[in-house]
Design a protein around this motif. Sequence first.
Motif, short mmCIF file in Angstrom:
data_model
loop_
_atom_site.label_atom_id
_atom_site.label_comp_id
_atom_site.label_asym_id
_atom_site.label_seq_id
_atom_site.Cartn_x
_atom_site.Cartn_y
_atom_site.Cartn_z
N GLY A 32 5.79 10.50 11.50
CA GLY A 32 5.74 9.35 10.36
C GLY A 32 5.55 7.92 10.93
O GLY A 32 5.65 7.62 11.94
N VAL A 33 5.37 7.24 9.96
CA VAL A 33 5.38 5.80 10.39
C VAL A 33 6.38 5.22 10.97
O VAL A 33 6.32 4.39 12.00
CB VAL A 33 4.67 4.85 9.04
CG1 VAL A 33 6.11 4.72 8.16
CG2 VAL A 33 4.48 3.48 9.26
N ASP A 34 7.53 5.67 10.57
CA ASP A 34 8.82 5.13 11.32
C ASP A 34 8.75 5.52 12.88
O ASP A 34 9.16 4.83 13.78
CB ASP A 34 10.04 5.59 10.60
CG ASP A 34 10.34 5.06 9.26
OD1 ASP A 34 9.75 3.79 9.13
OD2 ASP A 34 11.00 5.65 8.43
N GLN A 35 8.47 6.81 13.12
CA GLN A 35 8.51 7.19 14.55
C GLN A 35 7.09 6.42 15.16
O GLN A 35 7.55 5.90 16.54
CB GLN A 35 7.85 8.60 14.58
CG GLN A 35 9.21 9.59 14.14
CD GLN A 35 9.40 9.54 12.63
OE1 GLN A 35 8.45 9.56 11.75
NE2 GLN A 35 10.67 9.68 12.04
N ILE A 49 -1.44 3.06 9.08
CA ILE A 49 -1.51 1.62 9.43
C ILE A 49 -3.02 1.44 9.87
O ILE A 49 -3.60 1.95 10.72
CB ILE A 49 -0.77 1.44 10.88
CG1 ILE A 49 0.80 1.79 10.58
CG2 ILE A 49 -0.84 -0.03 11.23
CD1 ILE A 49 1.65 1.96 11.76
N THR A 50 -3.58 0.30 9.23
CA THR A 50 -5.01 -0.15 9.21
C THR A 50 -5.52 -0.55 10.61
O THR A 50 -6.41 -0.11 11.15
CB THR A 50 -5.39 -1.13 8.23
OG1 THR A 50 -4.96 -0.54 6.61
CG2 THR A 50 -6.73 -1.15 8.12
N ARG A 53 0.80 -1.04 0.04
CA ARG A 53 0.01 -0.12 -0.22
C ARG A 53 0.82 1.15 -0.24
O ARG A 53 2.03 1.43 0.83
CB ARG A 53 -0.77 -0.04 1.24
CG ARG A 53 -1.84 1.25 1.13
CD ARG A 53 -3.06 0.74 2.42
NE ARG A 53 -2.31 0.68 3.73
CZ ARG A 53 -2.23 -0.21 4.50
NH1 ARG A 53 -2.66 -1.40 4.18
NH2 ARG A 53 -1.76 -0.19 5.61
N PRO A 54 0.83 2.22 -0.71
CA PRO A 54 1.34 3.38 -0.90
C PRO A 54 1.18 4.13 0.63
O PRO A 54 0.53 4.34 1.35
CB PRO A 54 0.73 4.41 -1.77
CG PRO A 54 -0.17 3.45 -2.87
CD PRO A 54 -0.52 2.17 -1.93
N ARG A 55 2.41 4.65 0.97
CA ARG A 55 2.64 5.48 2.37
C ARG A 55 2.74 6.58 2.25
O ARG A 55 3.48 7.45 1.63
CB ARG A 55 3.91 4.86 3.12
CG ARG A 55 4.18 5.26 4.41
CD ARG A 55 5.08 4.62 5.02
NE ARG A 55 5.44 3.35 5.14
CZ ARG A 55 6.36 2.69 5.58
NH1 ARG A 55 7.52 3.12 5.80
NH2 ARG A 55 6.28 1.43 5.77
N PRO A 56 1.59 7.32 2.74
CA PRO A 56 1.24 8.86 2.70
C PRO A 56 2.58 9.56 3.52
O PRO A 56 3.30 8.98 4.33
CB PRO A 56 0.11 9.39 3.45
CG PRO A 56 0.02 7.72 4.32
CD PRO A 56 0.41 7.00 3.56
#
Length: 237
Positions: free
Chosen positions: A23-26, A63-64, A12-15
Amino acid sequence: MTDPAPPSVWTRPRPEPRRRAPGVDQFVAAALAVADAEGLAAVSMRRVAADLGSGTASLYRYITNRDELLDLMVDAAQGEDPLPTAAADWRADLGAVAHGLRAALLRHPWLAGELTGRPSLGPNSLRRAESALRAAVALTPDMTLASQAVGLVRAYVLGSVAAQLAALRAEQRTGLSKEQWQHSMGPYVREVIAAGDHPMLARRVHEADEPEPDAEFAFGLDCVLDGLAARIGGQQE
């Protein structure tokens, strides 16, 4: 008609993060910190967002659900160490795979439970699987046997680390170190030995050394690799 499978977290593309928002890494790093300190049960979408001073809705942009968060955590943990350098020797290379996995499991005690189910398919996990299989095919070109060899090494590491972590949890639960616990059990054990019904246990107490965890792990790993050499390596001659 079967409904199409939802897109994977890996496809899935990551915004892009919004300005000054994590962000997702944090979010994944925060989840790792919670799991390491308090256990996996403490990890929730709300808790991770709150620890970063963010709303849960911000986390849901990337993240869903919690299962996806766990997938990302596992892959992040698998990517912390560099891949072992190939030594062109299957025994050394599979040994390096084993030691690397053990180090990750000891850093992240919750990780073992996540590695015993379905395989992790994140990019770091795939690179580790590729490295392990490359080591094993130097032992045997048969991919089924090579895969089984990797599985055996992983199973040994998981079992060995599980025993080590269980001992650490016992220390935390009782407040007694291994030596303190042995001292407290001394009178009872002496009574058992004096009764004469357990001569092997008596020999174990009086004659056997107590190896450190690293030495005990290395001995068991050598036995596993010796077994692979005898069972599989001999078939290639």
